[in-house]
Scaffold this motif. Structure first.
Motif, PDB file in Angstrom:
ATOM      1  N   UNK A   1     -12.307   1.352   5.033  1.00 51.37           N
ATOM      2  CA  UNK A   1     -11.437   1.297   6.076  1.00 51.37           C
ATOM      3  C   UNK A   1     -11.386  -0.343   6.618  1.00 51.37           C
ATOM      4  N   UNK A   2     -10.378  -0.975   6.283  1.00 52.97           N
ATOM      5  CA  UNK A   2     -10.566  -2.510   6.549  1.00 52.97           C
ATOM      6  C   UNK A   2      -9.583  -2.883   7.735  1.00 52.97           C
TER       7      UNK A   2
ATOM      8  N   UNK B   1      -6.258   9.132   4.241  1.00 50.37           N
ATOM      9  CA  UNK B   1      -6.521   8.983   2.778  1.00 50.37           C
ATOM     10  C   UNK B   1      -7.713   7.842   2.569  1.00 50.37           C
ATOM     11  N   UNK B   2      -8.038   8.007   1.273  1.00 50.39           N
ATOM     12  CA  UNK B   2      -8.886   6.954   0.752  1.00 50.39           C
ATOM     13  C   UNK B   2      -8.463   5.608   0.719  1.00 50.39           C
TER      14      UNK B   2
ATOM     15  N   UNK C   1      -6.386  -2.577   3.421  1.00 51.73           N
ATOM     16  CA  UNK C   1      -5.742  -1.287   3.714  1.00 51.73           C
ATOM     17  C   UNK C   1      -6.654  -0.649   4.776  1.00 51.73           C
ATOM     18  N   UNK C   2      -5.866   0.062   5.542  1.00 50.31           N
ATOM     19  CA  UNK C   2      -6.563   1.033   6.535  1.00 50.31           C
ATOM     20  C   UNK C   2      -5.675   2.196   6.611  1.00 50.31           C
TER      21      UNK C   2
ATOM     22  N   UNK D   1       0.647  -1.152   0.000  1.00 49.85           N
ATOM     23  CA  UNK D   1       0.014  -0.078   0.060  1.00 49.85           C
ATOM     24  C   UNK D   1       0.934   1.292   0.093  1.00 49.85           C
ATOM     25  N   UNK D   2       0.376   2.198  -0.768  1.00 47.25           N
ATOM     26  CA  UNK D   2       1.010   3.423  -0.842  1.00 47.25           C
ATOM     27  C   UNK D   2       1.130   4.207   0.634  1.00 47.25           C
ATOM     28  N   UNK D   3       0.005   4.018   1.411  1.00 48.89           N
ATOM     29  CA  UNK D   3      -0.190   4.874   2.652  1.00 48.89           C
ATOM     30  C   UNK D   3      -1.003   3.962   3.439  1.00 48.89           C
ATOM     31  N   UNK D   4      -1.249   4.303   4.727  1.00 43.81           N
ATOM     32  CA  UNK D   4      -1.840   3.614   5.655  1.00 43.81           C
ATOM     33  C   UNK D   4      -1.262   2.410   6.273  1.00 43.81           C
TER      34      UNK D   4
END
Length: 244
Positions: free
Chosen positions: A60-61, A36-37, A31-32, A8-11
């Motif tokens: 938001x997982x 960010x989205x 991803x959480x 993931x790029x973020x989170x």
């Protein structure tokens, strides 16, 4: 064996699983992100190559797993999210259902499927000290079981012992819940911090047991069924007496 960087790029990747689809193993990631989205669910092969993305908006997982409905031979991806639980029909490559409670937006940290009955049930743990149970195929909310009177206590770990009893990690306490009668029948104290994970295991000496893992220290504890323990002790005594 394998390292996959920059999934993931973020989170955060709070949860992942390794399903078997048509005799091939895959890695399914989630991803959480606080700011960010959230990014899509991604599937990787065991060589680390991305082969598929499943794009759900605003998921938001916290938790992801696989369920195989053997009656219909359909495989589902199951996610526990902020505000709802969702299922995705992987076999037919389409969205399936969304499960939620209109009264509250829970953070669903763990989801399990119980299919040993006429109705397949989806069971989720979340905020406000409650366990929620839906009909898997109709999405009807069947039960809301209050496990803890303190609303600020999150329920992170749940595990079915049999069709009647559910183990729930409630703070540092392991609670045993009678699902049919919707009440706590026992409480087991042994951890210092919140219990994150609960699973059943088959121990070579004591048979079916429960293991639980806590936050921070990550300490793992083994809970032994007293009946199985007594059977083991009696069996040991019998073996010793045979030589006298």
């Amino acid at each position: 064996m394998l390292t996959i960087n920059n999934i993931n790029r973020h989170g955060f990747t709070k949860s992942a699983c390794i399903p078997n689809f048509d005799n091939d193993l895959y890695i399914v990631t989630s991803n959480y992100s606080y700011s960010e989205v959230p990014e899509p669910i991604r599937l990787y092969n065991m060589e680390g190559y991305k082969i598929k993305e499943i794009n759900y908006k605003n998921n938001q997982t916290y938790f992801i797993d696989i369920y195989h409905d053997k009656k219909s031979d359909i495989k589902y991806i199951v996610t526990g999210n902020l505000g709802f639980v969702r299922t995705y029909d992987y076999t037919n490559d389409c969205k399936y259902h969304r499960y939620n409670d209109d009264e509250n937006e829970y953070e669903h940290y763990k989801v399990i499927i119980f299919d040993n009955s006429e109705i397949i049930k989806i069971i989720a743990a979340g905020k406000d000290g409650q366990v929620l149970i839906w009909d898997f195929h109709s999405t009807e909310l069947l039960k809301k079981i209050k496990v803890n009177e303190f609303n600020y206590d999150n329920l992170y770990g749940i595990c079915l012992w049999n069709k009647e009893l559910l183990f729930v990690g409630c703070g540092n306490c392991l609670k045993v819940v009678d699902i049919e009668n919707e009440k706590v029948v026992n409480s087991l104290i042994g951890h210092s911090n919140n219990i994150l994970t609960i699973k059943t295991v088959i121990h070579p000496l004591y048979g079916e047991c429960i293991i639980s893992q806590e936050l921070y220290s990550g300490q793992i504890k083994l809970w032994i069924n007293k009946t199985n323990k007594m059977k083991y002790i009696i069996g040991e005594l019998y073996e010793k007496l045979k030589f006298y």
